[in-house]
Design a protein around this motif. Structure first.
Motif, PDB file in Angstrom:
ATOM      1  N   PRO A  20       0.826  -1.207  -0.059  1.00  0.00           N
ATOM      2  CA  PRO A  20       0.031  -0.118  -0.080  1.00  0.00           C
ATOM      3  C   PRO A  20       0.813   1.239   0.039  1.00  0.00           C
ATOM      4  CG  PRO A  20      -0.778  -1.625   1.647  1.00  0.00           C
ATOM      5  CD  PRO A  20       0.480  -2.261   0.954  1.00  0.00           C
ATOM      6  N   LYS A  21       0.164   2.455  -0.558  1.00  0.00           N
ATOM      7  CA  LYS A  21       1.029   3.402  -0.917  1.00  0.00           C
ATOM      8  C   LYS A  21       0.961   4.261   0.778  1.00  0.00           C
ATOM      9  CE  LYS A  21       0.947   4.358  -5.901  1.00  0.00           C
ATOM     10  NZ  LYS A  21       0.235   5.361  -6.793  1.00  0.00           N
ATOM     11  N   LEU A  22       1.959   4.954   1.037  1.00  0.00           N
ATOM     12  CA  LEU A  22       1.875   5.445   2.325  1.00  0.00           C
ATOM     13  C   LEU A  22       1.027   6.643   2.327  1.00  0.00           C
ATOM     14  CD1 LEU A  22       5.692   4.958   3.354  1.00  0.00           C
ATOM     15  CD2 LEU A  22       3.765   3.491   4.000  1.00  0.00           C
ATOM     16  N   SER A  23       1.039   7.568   0.964  1.00  0.00           N
ATOM     17  CA  SER A  23       0.324   8.636   0.982  1.00  0.00           C
ATOM     18  C   SER A  23      -1.246   8.402   1.385  1.00  0.00           C
ATOM     19  CB  SER A  23       0.458   9.275  -0.274  1.00  0.00           C
ATOM     20  OG  SER A  23       1.646   9.576  -0.767  1.00  0.00           O
ATOM     21  N   LEU A  24      -1.697   9.298   2.067  1.00  0.00           N
ATOM     22  CA  LEU A  24      -3.164   9.207   2.566  1.00  0.00           C
ATOM     23  C   LEU A  24      -4.142   9.891   1.762  1.00  0.00           C
ATOM     24  CD1 LEU A  24      -2.963   9.463   6.532  1.00  0.00           C
ATOM     25  CD2 LEU A  24      -2.976   7.263   4.948  1.00  0.00           C
ATOM     26  N   GLU A  25      -3.647  10.835   0.829  1.00  0.00           N
ATOM     27  CA  GLU A  25      -4.357  11.719  -0.006  1.00  0.00           C
ATOM     28  C   GLU A  25      -3.986  11.463  -1.419  1.00  0.00           C
ATOM     29  OE1 GLU A  25      -6.744  13.033   1.440  1.00  0.00           O
ATOM     30  OE2 GLU A  25      -6.224  12.782   3.548  1.00  0.00           O
ATOM     31  N   CYS A  26      -4.672  12.091  -2.270  1.00  0.00           N
ATOM     32  CA  CYS A  26      -4.509  12.027  -3.843  1.00  0.00           C
ATOM     33  C   CYS A  26      -3.310  13.010  -4.316  1.00  0.00           C
ATOM     34  CB  CYS A  26      -5.579  12.669  -4.548  1.00  0.00           C
ATOM     35  SG  CYS A  26      -6.474  13.985  -4.146  1.00  0.00           S
ATOM     36  N   SER A  27      -2.642  12.781  -5.273  1.00  0.00           N
ATOM     37  CA  SER A  27      -1.718  13.701  -5.988  1.00  0.00           C
ATOM     38  C   SER A  27      -2.355  14.718  -6.970  1.00  0.00           C
ATOM     39  CB  SER A  27      -0.466  12.770  -6.485  1.00  0.00           C
ATOM     40  OG  SER A  27      -0.056  11.825  -5.589  1.00  0.00           O
ATOM     41  N   VAL A  28      -2.392  15.886  -6.491  1.00  0.00           N
ATOM     42  CA  VAL A  28      -2.711  16.872  -7.513  1.00  0.00           C
ATOM     43  C   VAL A  28      -2.041  18.091  -7.440  1.00  0.00           C
ATOM     44  CG1 VAL A  28      -5.223  16.022  -7.861  1.00  0.00           C
ATOM     45  CG2 VAL A  28      -4.543  17.759  -5.915  1.00  0.00           C
ATOM     46  N   ASP A  29      -1.921  18.958  -8.491  1.00  0.00           N
ATOM     47  CA  ASP A  29      -1.709  20.541  -8.387  1.00  0.00           C
ATOM     48  C   ASP A  29      -2.948  21.331  -8.195  1.00  0.00           C
ATOM     49  OD1 ASP A  29       0.841  19.859  -8.498  1.00  0.00           O
ATOM     50  OD2 ASP A  29       0.923  20.525 -10.613  1.00  0.00           O
ATOM     51  N   LEU A  30      -3.260  21.848  -6.974  1.00  0.00           N
ATOM     52  CA  LEU A  30      -4.329  22.341  -6.420  1.00  0.00           C
ATOM     53  C   LEU A  30      -4.347  24.036  -6.312  1.00  0.00           C
ATOM     54  CD1 LEU A  30      -7.469  22.312  -5.248  1.00  0.00           C
ATOM     55  CD2 LEU A  30      -6.453  21.677  -3.089  1.00  0.00           C
ATOM     56  N   LEU A  31      -5.039  24.761  -7.149  1.00  0.00           N
ATOM     57  CA  LEU A  31      -5.048  26.092  -6.814  1.00  0.00           C
ATOM     58  C   LEU A  31      -6.404  26.656  -6.483  1.00  0.00           C
ATOM     59  CD1 LEU A  31      -3.600  28.983  -7.542  1.00  0.00           C
ATOM     60  CD2 LEU A  31      -4.477  28.794  -9.672  1.00  0.00           C
ATOM     61  N   PHE A  32      -6.606  27.394  -5.323  1.00  0.00           N
ATOM     62  CA  PHE A  32      -7.646  27.848  -5.144  1.00  0.00           C
ATOM     63  C   PHE A  32      -7.857  29.263  -5.610  1.00  0.00           C
ATOM     64  CE2 PHE A  32      -7.412  24.734  -1.400  1.00  0.00           C
ATOM     65  CZ  PHE A  32      -8.878  24.436  -1.130  1.00  0.00           C
ATOM     66  N   LEU A  33      -9.037  29.469  -6.201  1.00  0.00           N
ATOM     67  CA  LEU A  33      -9.157  30.844  -6.948  1.00  0.00           C
ATOM     68  C   LEU A  33     -10.329  31.637  -5.990  1.00  0.00           C
ATOM     69  CD1 LEU A  33      -8.573  33.008  -9.344  1.00  0.00           C
ATOM     70  CD2 LEU A  33     -10.401  31.565 -10.452  1.00  0.00           C
ATOM     71  N   MET A  34      -9.860  32.578  -5.253  1.00  0.00           N
ATOM     72  CA  MET A  34     -10.428  33.089  -4.155  1.00  0.00           C
ATOM     73  C   MET A  34     -11.102  34.406  -4.509  1.00  0.00           C
ATOM     74  SD  MET A  34      -9.684  33.306  -0.064  1.00  0.00           S
ATOM     75  CE  MET A  34      -8.119  34.415  -0.230  1.00  0.00           C
ATOM     76  N   ASP A  35     -12.350  34.596  -4.529  1.00  0.00           N
ATOM     77  CA  ASP A  35     -13.007  35.826  -4.950  1.00  0.00           C
ATOM     78  C   ASP A  35     -12.702  36.998  -3.786  1.00  0.00           C
ATOM     79  OD1 ASP A  35     -14.590  37.981  -5.455  1.00  0.00           O
ATOM     80  OD2 ASP A  35     -16.437  36.827  -5.808  1.00  0.00           O
ATOM     81  N   SER A  36     -12.088  38.075  -4.192  1.00  0.00           N
ATOM     82  CA  SER A  36     -11.810  39.133  -2.927  1.00  0.00           C
ATOM     83  C   SER A  36     -12.168  40.585  -3.593  1.00  0.00           C
ATOM     84  CB  SER A  36     -10.229  39.195  -2.950  1.00  0.00           C
ATOM     85  OG  SER A  36      -9.628  39.705  -3.808  1.00  0.00           O
ATOM     86  N   SER A  37     -13.413  40.346  -4.353  1.00  0.00           N
ATOM     87  CA  SER A  37     -14.147  41.632  -4.795  1.00  0.00           C
ATOM     88  C   SER A  37     -15.280  42.089  -3.719  1.00  0.00           C
ATOM     89  CB  SER A  37     -14.797  41.246  -6.192  1.00  0.00           C
ATOM     90  OG  SER A  37     -16.011  40.413  -5.821  1.00  0.00           O
ATOM     91  N   ALA A  38     -15.622  43.314  -3.957  1.00  0.00           N
ATOM     92  CA  ALA A  38     -16.563  43.863  -3.094  1.00  0.00           C
ATOM     93  C   ALA A  38     -17.822  43.095  -2.934  1.00  0.00           C
ATOM     94  CB  ALA A  38     -16.874  45.448  -3.474  1.00  0.00           C
ATOM     95  N   GLY A  39     -18.253  42.167  -3.761  1.00  0.00           N
ATOM     96  CA  GLY A  39     -19.309  41.536  -3.830  1.00  0.00           C
ATOM     97  C   GLY A  39     -19.369  40.485  -2.710  1.00  0.00           C
ATOM     98  N   VAL A  40     -18.277  39.932  -2.317  1.00  0.00           N
ATOM     99  CA  VAL A  40     -18.202  39.085  -1.001  1.00  0.00           C
ATOM    100  C   VAL A  40     -18.324  39.667   0.353  1.00  0.00           C
ATOM    101  CG1 VAL A  40     -16.943  37.276  -2.595  1.00  0.00           C
ATOM    102  CG2 VAL A  40     -15.742  38.570  -1.313  1.00  0.00           C
ATOM    103  N   THR A  41     -17.927  41.035   0.307  1.00  0.00           N
ATOM    104  CA  THR A  41     -17.555  41.694   1.383  1.00  0.00           C
ATOM    105  C   THR A  41     -16.276  41.238   2.180  1.00  0.00           C
ATOM    106  OG1 THR A  41     -18.767  40.170   3.037  1.00  0.00           O
ATOM    107  CG2 THR A  41     -20.206  42.101   1.759  1.00  0.00           C
ATOM    108  N   LEU A  42     -15.957  42.072   3.113  1.00  0.00           N
ATOM    109  CA  LEU A  42     -14.904  41.810   3.974  1.00  0.00           C
ATOM    110  C   LEU A  42     -15.141  40.450   4.636  1.00  0.00           C
ATOM    111  CD1 LEU A  42     -11.932  42.239   5.195  1.00  0.00           C
ATOM    112  CD2 LEU A  42     -13.139  44.099   6.749  1.00  0.00           C
ATOM    113  N   GLU A  43     -16.312  40.409   5.345  1.00  0.00           N
ATOM    114  CA  GLU A  43     -16.711  39.320   6.192  1.00  0.00           C
ATOM    115  C   GLU A  43     -16.588  38.009   5.357  1.00  0.00           C
ATOM    116  OE1 GLU A  43     -20.729  37.645   8.826  1.00  0.00           O
ATOM    117  OE2 GLU A  43     -21.033  39.582   7.609  1.00  0.00           O
ATOM    118  N   GLY A  44     -17.065  37.893   4.087  1.00  0.00           N
ATOM    119  CA  GLY A  44     -17.104  36.873   3.430  1.00  0.00           C
ATOM    120  C   GLY A  44     -15.653  36.384   3.090  1.00  0.00           C
ATOM    121  N   PHE A  45     -14.587  37.337   2.824  1.00  0.00           N
ATOM    122  CA  PHE A  45     -13.217  37.219   2.530  1.00  0.00           C
ATOM    123  C   PHE A  45     -12.698  36.537   3.642  1.00  0.00           C
ATOM    124  CE2 PHE A  45      -8.940  38.653   2.412  1.00  0.00           C
ATOM    125  CZ  PHE A  45      -8.494  38.084   1.265  1.00  0.00           C
ATOM    126  N   LEU A  46     -12.874  37.227   4.875  1.00  0.00           N
ATOM    127  CA  LEU A  46     -12.222  36.547   6.091  1.00  0.00           C
ATOM    128  C   LEU A  46     -12.785  35.113   6.373  1.00  0.00           C
ATOM    129  CD1 LEU A  46     -12.417  39.487   8.546  1.00  0.00           C
ATOM    130  CD2 LEU A  46     -10.559  38.523   7.321  1.00  0.00           C
TER     131      LEU A  46
END
Length: 787
Positions: A331-357
């Motif tokens: 069994p492979k020792l890795s517990l998770e999958c192997s991927v390149d992962l990029l979070f694209l996070m909305d930091s516009s005024a539409g989400v507000t500061l509360e949503g960004f935090l």
């Protein structure tokens, strides 16, 4: 007046020449293969004088004489030929014996084999007794005068013109070990007279050189030669030898005309007519052979891995997905999958500061849950509003602590919500290889997780398609307010995660983890590997516009598979009147390379011929030479409008007979009966009314393909052996039996003069399979003279 009528005195039946082998060992194919393999490993290193007595008479013929020479050279491979060990000499006999070379002439193995090849066939009668008397008178020419054991190997068809009983007995009384080896159609009774006791262990058939070498070595082991290799043992097997005899039998009485005492008269009478018939006389016996352990016998591959032998002492394991921690499929020792992962996070005024935090807190909790010290994930973060920036590059951090510090440093920017622009930007710049990760970036699936709560102010459909076409796997996470837009971005509602309560976002981490890893281990296909070939109709009947939709279907299908040489391999063939391979199974080993190649698939036009395409896939795509893997399920998916299928039923059945599933997807009106014969079953036929509806059937088609990927596999279907090699199943593996070729899959031609490394059949022979699973060596019928 007298009449003379000439009548034939016999009728000869041309069908009497048998094609059965002259010797058959009653054992299963695995044991036959082990005997043959052990015969290639034999090596006798002892002080020994070996004299070959080679039949060069006309009853043998020049062809069989050459085979006798080959057999003698093969036996030399089993001897450690040098002055203080094994010495070899040779006498050719026919009407009279002729010394070809004495035992002290050639002192290396290669010199002896080269000299044997130069021996010329002499012809004449078969005076075996006279040759034995020559040895009684002359001894072993160039030998060591009985100070070492003497071995006489007689290679003959056993059809001597005189008696051999007395001289054979006198030779054996001199403590010479005599082996009698049959050639052509041997007369076994005479060979038993020539051979030492027990005759079962001293009589062999030269038609199978490896088997005869094994038998001779097995007899000498323990008395003359050194002991067998560790793990090897001599076993007894029932066997049967056959003698071909020509007998005269009455064919019947027929009307004939005889002369009469009366002048100018004949009288009718009944005359007997005879014919000659070749019959086989069977000789039940025992065959003693050495058997050695093989690399796959111990079943070294764990967790469902398939053992594939490589030669006589090496192997490798084909491991299921999730295994392969070592060469034995741990069994492979890795517990998770192997991927390149990029979070694209909305930091516009539409989400507000509360949503960004809230997004920042969500990212930190996600990293704590899934990112360990040995995590195979490479994670990065991008922010967007009117502009796009990547403050944390993919793979920049390998531990959660330093990553969370970088997340804390992210700032809210406000501004417009240009999601479409952001998707295009990350498609081009989000996964740039860095020096530290340049060697792995292209091999990992690329996943973008879009985090947003506000609707985009620019179009997203074309931008999302652009990103997906470049190999990005898009996942959308947001509130129910943007559900429709997230589905438009991902192209699949299953790849969206929607919440109604903002606090519910944190409960979706396990679901997000599952969605991310579904690109690395596609749902439904993670248990088995798969070799998949798409056959796409590119004829004029489909048309260019519809062909592009079929091509898009193939492109989007790759999202359900992990494309690499360990899991899924995909080939693409387009066809009109002739098939064209766009790329083979082993051409592309990553999703990105696969996507770029699909766009090169040409529209061909012309008429459609699905039959020739399926034959092409059978002979030139689903083959070991083109990357097909033994032990892996194989599926062909035909995408067509139903045209040109009339000649496809027989090739499709040929594919199924060799373990390859044929799945037919037809768009538009078509003859169901014809298509059903091609698919073989209603389960493998999908009828779609229009090309626009094709996308809605993708999950159903992939699901059925994945079900097939879990079915049991026959390692010998399709045959992995090249160049007419015979595939033989064994415990947890298989081997290829080659003729004129060598290598694990019979891929290398044996040069003239070299001895094959695989089990070799006699020239002009083939393998027959009986209901009992026994192997029969068969020789093609030949024209031979009666004796």
């Amino acid at each position: 007046r007298q009449f003379l009528v000439l009548m034939s005195d016999y009728l000869f039946d041309p069908t009497v020449l048998p094609v059965l082998g002259m010797q058959e060992i009653h054992a299963d194919q695995e044991m036959i293969g082990k005997i043959s393999a052990a015969g290639q490993l034999m090596q006798c290193s002892a002080s020994l004088d070996v004299l070959f007595l080679l039949d060069g008479s006309y009853s043998i013929g020049k062809g069989s004489f050459e085979r006798s020479k080959h057999f003698a050279g093969k036996l030399c491979d089993a001897f450690d030929i040098r002055p203080d060990r094994v010495r070899v000499g040779m006498i050719q006999f026919s009407s009279a014996p002729h010394l070809e070379f004495p035992l002290d002439s050639y002192l290396t193995k290669q010199e002896v084999k080269d000299r044997i090849k130069r021996i010329v066939f002499r012809g004449g009668s078969t005076e075996t007794g006279r040759a034995l008397k020559y040895i009684l008178h002359k001894g072993f020419p160039g030998g060591r005068n009985s100070s070492v054991p003497e071995v006489l190997i007689v290679i003959s068809d056993g059809k001597s013109q005189g008696s051999t009983t007395v001289p054979a007995m006198q030779v054996k009384e001199r403590h010479t070990t005599v082996f009698a080896v049959g050639i052509k159609f041997p007369r076994w009774e005479e060979l038993h007279v020539l051979a030492s006791e027990p005759t079962d262990q001293h009589v062999f058939f030269a038609g199978d050189a490896d088997d005869a070498a094994n038998g001779l070595y097995s007899t000498l082991t323990g008395s003359v030669c050194s002991a067998t290799a560790p793990g090897c043992k001599v076993e007894s097997h029932p066997c049967e030898r056959r003698t071909l005899e020509t007998v005269k039998e009455l064919a019947g009485n027929y009307v004939c005309w005889k002369g009469s005492k009366q002048p100018n008269a004949v009288r009718a009478s009944l005359c007997p007519f005879y014919r000659w018939k070749s019959v086989l006389i069977k000789h039940p016996s025992r065959c003693f052979r050495t058997v050695c352990p093989e690399p796959c016998d111990s079943q070294p591959c764990q967790n469902g891995g398939t053992c594939v032998p490589e030669g006589l002492d090496k192997y490798h394991c084909l491991c299921p997905v999730g295994y392969g921690g070592d060469i034995h499929c741990a069994p492979k020792l890795s517990l998770e999958c192997s991927v390149d992962l990029l979070f694209l996070m909305d930091s516009s005024a539409g989400v507000t500061l509360e949503g960004f935090l809230r997004y920042k807190a969500f990212l930190k909790r996600f990293l704590q849950a899934v990112m360990g010290r040995d995590s195979p994930m490479n994670v990065g973060v991008a922010q967007y509003d009117n502009n796009v920036r990547i403050p944390i590059e993919v793979g920049q951090h390998k531990d959660a602590f330093s990553f969370m510090k970088s997340i804390d440093a992210l700032n809210f920017s406000g501004g417009g919500t240009l999601t479409g622009r952001a998707l295009r930007y990350v498609a081009l710049h989000g996964f740039r290889s860095t020096p530290g990760f340049a060697d792995v970036q292209d091999d990992l699936p690329r996943v973008v997780v879009l985090l947003t709560d506000s609707k985009s102010q620019d179009p997203v459909a074309e931008a999302a398609k652009y990103a997906r076409d470049r190999g990005l796997f898009l996942i959308g996470v947001g509130s129910s307010f943007v559900r429709a837009e997230l589905a438009e971005v991902t192209g699949n509602p299953k790849q969206t995660i929607v919440y109604s309560d903002p606090q519910n976002l944190f409960n979706r981490i396990p679901e997000l983890q599952k969605r991310i890893c579904s690109v690395d281990s596609p749902e439904g296909c993670q248990a088995q590997s798969l070799d998949l070939a798409f056959a796409v109709d590119a004829s004029a009947g489909v048309g260019l516009e519809n062909f592009l939709q079929l091509r898009d279907f193939v492109r989007s299908s790759r999202l359900h598979f992990s494309i690499n040489r360990d899991v899924t391999q995909i080939a693409l063939v387009v066809y009109g009147s002739q098939p064209h391979t766009v790329f083979a199974l082993d051409t592309h080993t990553s999703n990105s390379a696969f996507l770029q190649a699909i766009d090169q698939a040409p529209f061909l036009g012309g008429s459609a011929s699905a039959g020739s395409t399926l034959l092409h896939i059978y002979g030139d795509v689903m083959t070991v030479q083109k990357g097909a893997r033994p032990g892996v399920n194989k599926v062909v998916v035909v995408l067509t409008n139903g045209g040109g299928m009339e000649d496809a039923a027989a090739p499709a059945q040929q594919l199924r007979d060799n373990g390859i599933l044929v799945f037919v997807v037809v768009i538009g009106d078509a003859q169901r009966d014809t298509l059903l014969r091609v698919a073989g079953s209603p389960n493998y036929l999908v009828h779609i009314s229009s090309y626009e509806d094709l996308q809605y059937y993708q999950d159903l088609i992939i699901e059925r393909i994945c079900e097939e990927a879990k079915s049991p596999v026959n390692l010998c279907k399709p045959n992995p052996c090249m160049n007419q090699g015979v595939c033989i199943l064994g415990p947890g593996g298989y081997r290829c039996e080659c003729h004129g070729w060598e290598g694990p899959h019979c891929e290398s031609r044996v040069l003239r003069g070299d001895s094959p490394r695989s089990a070799v059949l006699p020239p002009h022979s083939h393998v027959q399979w009986s209901s009992t699973g026994l192997r029969h060596f068969s020789r093609a019928p030949r024209q031979t003279k009666r004796h």
